[in-house]
Enzyme design. Structure first.
Site, PDB file in Angstrom:
ATOM      1  N   CYS A 247     -13.219 -29.942  17.305  1.00  0.00           N
ATOM      2  CA  CYS A 247     -12.948 -29.116  19.308  1.00  0.00           C
ATOM      3  C   CYS A 247     -13.083 -27.698  19.552  1.00  0.00           C
ATOM      4  O   CYS A 247     -11.505 -26.783  19.397  1.00  0.00           O
ATOM      5  CB  CYS A 247     -11.607 -29.946  19.809  1.00  0.00           C
ATOM      6  SG  CYS A 247     -11.784 -29.256  21.917  1.00  0.00           S
ATOM      7  N   ARG A 291     -16.487 -35.049  21.736  1.00  0.00           N
ATOM      8  CA  ARG A 291     -16.353 -36.445  21.205  1.00  0.00           C
ATOM      9  C   ARG A 291     -17.704 -36.798  21.074  1.00  0.00           C
ATOM     10  O   ARG A 291     -19.440 -38.111  21.804  1.00  0.00           O
ATOM     11  CB  ARG A 291     -17.045 -37.019  22.781  1.00  0.00           C
ATOM     12  CG  ARG A 291     -15.434 -36.689  23.685  1.00  0.00           C
ATOM     13  CD  ARG A 291     -15.318 -37.640  24.775  1.00  0.00           C
ATOM     14  NE  ARG A 291     -14.047 -36.939  25.667  1.00  0.00           N
ATOM     15  CZ  ARG A 291     -14.399 -37.260  26.481  1.00  0.00           C
ATOM     16  NH1 ARG A 291     -14.517 -38.277  27.708  1.00  0.00           N
ATOM     17  NH2 ARG A 291     -13.255 -37.675  28.280  1.00  0.00           N
ATOM     18  N   ASP A 329     -18.399 -41.413  25.522  1.00  0.00           N
ATOM     19  CA  ASP A 329     -17.385 -41.164  23.918  1.00  0.00           C
ATOM     20  C   ASP A 329     -18.878 -41.535  23.396  1.00  0.00           C
ATOM     21  O   ASP A 329     -19.015 -42.668  23.410  1.00  0.00           O
ATOM     22  CB  ASP A 329     -16.027 -41.346  24.228  1.00  0.00           C
ATOM     23  CG  ASP A 329     -16.117 -41.200  22.499  1.00  0.00           C
ATOM     24  OD1 ASP A 329     -16.786 -40.828  21.813  1.00  0.00           O
ATOM     25  OD2 ASP A 329     -14.315 -40.627  23.301  1.00  0.00           O
ATOM     26  N   ARG A 331     -17.431 -40.996  20.512  1.00  0.00           N
ATOM     27  CA  ARG A 331     -17.940 -40.236  18.567  1.00  0.00           C
ATOM     28  C   ARG A 331     -17.868 -41.926  17.625  1.00  0.00           C
ATOM     29  O   ARG A 331     -18.484 -41.538  16.650  1.00  0.00           O
ATOM     30  CB  ARG A 331     -15.959 -39.842  18.382  1.00  0.00           C
ATOM     31  CG  ARG A 331     -16.179 -38.742  19.726  1.00  0.00           C
ATOM     32  CD  ARG A 331     -14.835 -38.382  19.392  1.00  0.00           C
ATOM     33  NE  ARG A 331     -14.610 -38.869  20.524  1.00  0.00           N
ATOM     34  CZ  ARG A 331     -13.374 -38.325  20.719  1.00  0.00           C
ATOM     35  NH1 ARG A 331     -12.527 -37.600  20.054  1.00  0.00           N
ATOM     36  NH2 ARG A 331     -13.061 -38.888  21.708  1.00  0.00           N
ATOM     37  N   SER A 353      -2.206 -40.134  15.921  1.00  0.00           N
ATOM     38  CA  SER A 353      -2.973 -40.353  16.764  1.00  0.00           C
ATOM     39  C   SER A 353      -2.412 -41.348  18.083  1.00  0.00           C
ATOM     40  O   SER A 353      -1.922 -42.153  17.740  1.00  0.00           O
ATOM     41  CB  SER A 353      -3.858 -40.924  16.001  1.00  0.00           C
ATOM     42  OG  SER A 353      -5.030 -40.858  16.876  1.00  0.00           O
ATOM     43  N   LYS A 358      -9.229 -45.326  17.116  1.00  0.00           N
ATOM     44  CA  LYS A 358      -9.280 -44.955  16.341  1.00  0.00           C
ATOM     45  C   LYS A 358      -8.130 -45.419  14.907  1.00  0.00           C
ATOM     46  O   LYS A 358      -8.396 -46.233  14.152  1.00  0.00           O
ATOM     47  CB  LYS A 358      -8.902 -43.485  16.131  1.00  0.00           C
ATOM     48  CG  LYS A 358      -9.679 -42.389  16.190  1.00  0.00           C
ATOM     49  CD  LYS A 358      -9.123 -41.193  15.867  1.00  0.00           C
ATOM     50  CE  LYS A 358      -9.891 -39.785  16.760  1.00  0.00           C
ATOM     51  NZ  LYS A 358      -9.502 -38.674  16.777  1.00  0.00           N
TER      52      LYS A 358
END
Length: 416
Positions: A247, A291, A329, A331, A353, A358
């Site tokens: 980011c 993203r 998103d 990603r 996180s 993830k």
């Protein structure tokens, strides 16, 4: 007629036909580099190429500019003297376990050693991974020392606030059959869509089914290791880890519309503390700006959020992204655990996180996760509360209260 000033034009050789003589086979997932074979994505001798695409990901275009401008000889071959890794990574069992690693070359850091015979025979083989040492200096770490949260030990953390790390840069190397399986599609569909959505940039995707390895023109990733890199593979040694997606606005320039930099620096602090306890820390940083939608799309979404009727509210957070990008998103964390398997990781004791995607990708790949560490409330910028509440409501981990639909309407960011 050709003259020294106007040399004869070179023929353009399309790569949509059978390969030349001398290309070495690749047996993906083989237990030894000799069995696996080298990745040859260089253009110095096209007959030796055994992959689709070229090295350096998105930077391959800059290489082309350098050649076109006359600043770089297209025949240049890298002198790999003294470039070997500062720390040995692996080999680990995951390197040859079927399907564990499909998006990077586990042997990519040691090509000058494990493929010495091929290099001597004239094959232009380039590393796709580099491992080095560094000092990382962050104002947030210095502040943590000043406030007493961190203490310099002269090994992991120096008096001036520099953290001593091992870091590795990793270029993407995709084994297409494995990538397709990860995403639940056929290899033929994946190859066709890659070909179409890159504007036909790589015809071999649809004409060379014998070539299964693709070097995509995208950014790679960097890992920062706090402590002994060998301890990453020991499930008895406490591992603190964060997987962080790029980011630029927050990570570099400190934009307060999201929690990216605060969470990243908090994770680094946690990694330092973990290493000082006798454990090891790991930050894996992937180039997936906005993203993986890109920074232009991200800024368009910011404008749409701030200008919508009713203001920037948490209940509309994901909807505004989808209106602009068509998806919330991109990603897609399916490939993310590969770097952890390259490092031999079997267990993450403290995962810094809150992302459910993830966490699911990591545990789904067979890596055990112990405690999940959320971002402290006092590190969340006021304007980032919209994002944080929206993510909690969407399934992000939180030990606190999950906002309901009415609460999401009340969470509002500032205007433009």
């Amino acid at each position: 007629m050709a003259t020294p000033e106007t040399p004869a034009p070179r023929h353009i050789r399309l790569t949509s036909h059978a390969g030349g003589h001398g290309a070495l086979p690749i047996q993906w997932g083989a237990a030894t580099p000799v069995e696996r074979g080298p990745i040859v994505g260089t253009t110095t001798k096209r007959a030796h190429r055994n992959v689709i695409g070229t090295h350096s990901g998105s930077y391959s275009v800059y290489r082309a500019l350098a050649v076109a401008a006359g600043a770089l000889s297209r025949e240049h071959r890298a002198d790999l003297t003294n470039t070997s890794p500062t720390d040995t990574i692996g080999p680990y069992p995951q390197w040859s376990e079927p399907g564990k690693i499909v998006s990077l070359d586990p042997w990519g850091a040691t090509v000058s050693e494990v493929f010495a015979a091929e290099l001597a025979a004239g094959y232009d083989i380039r590393p796709t991974i580099a491992v080095t040492k560094a000092h990382v200096i962050l104002p947030e770490v210095i502040e943590a020392i000043q406030k007493g949260r961190l203490k310099a030990d002269g090994n992991i953390l120096l008096e001036g606030g520099a953290a001593c790390v091992t870091k590795a840069a990793i270029e993407p190397v995709w084994w297409l059959p494995g990538v397709a399986k990860r995403f639940g599609c056929s290899e033929s569909d994946l190859r066709r869509v890659l070909f179409e959505e890159t504007g036909g940039m790589y015809p071999e995707l649809v004409t060379r089914s014998d070539l299964e390895v693709f070097l995509p023109p995208i950014g790679g990733q960097t890992v920062y290791i706090f402590g002994n890199p060998h301890d990453l593979a020991n499930p008895e040694v406490e591992l603190t880890a964060r997987v962080h997606d790029e980011c630029n606005g927050s990570d570099v320039f400190g934009s307060d519309i999201c929690t990216c930099r605060p969470y990243l620096t908090h994770a680094i602090e946690e990694c330092i503390q973990g290493a000082q306890r006798g454990g090891v820390g790991l930050v894996s940083y992937s180039r997936k700006e906005g993203r993986a939608l890109g920074e232009v799309t991200k800024f368009l979404v910011y404008n749409a959020r701030k200008r919508q009727v009713g203001g920037d509210t948490a209940d509309q957070y994901f909807a505004r992204t989808e209106c602009v990008a068509g998806v919330q998103d991109m990603r897609f964390q399916e490939l993310m655990p590969d770097v952890l398997h390259w490092l031999g990781v079997k267990k993450i004791h403290r995962l810094v996180s809150m992302s459910n995607m993830k966490y699911d990708a990591i545990t789904g790949s067979g890596i055990e996760v112990g405690v999940r560490v959320d971002i402290p409330e006092d590190l969340i910028p006021a304007d980032a509360r919209v994002e944080m509440d929206a993510k909690k409501a969407a399934g992000y981990f939180t030990p606190g209260v999950v906002p309901d639909a009415e609460a999401l309407k009340q969470t509002k960011g500032r205007t433009l």
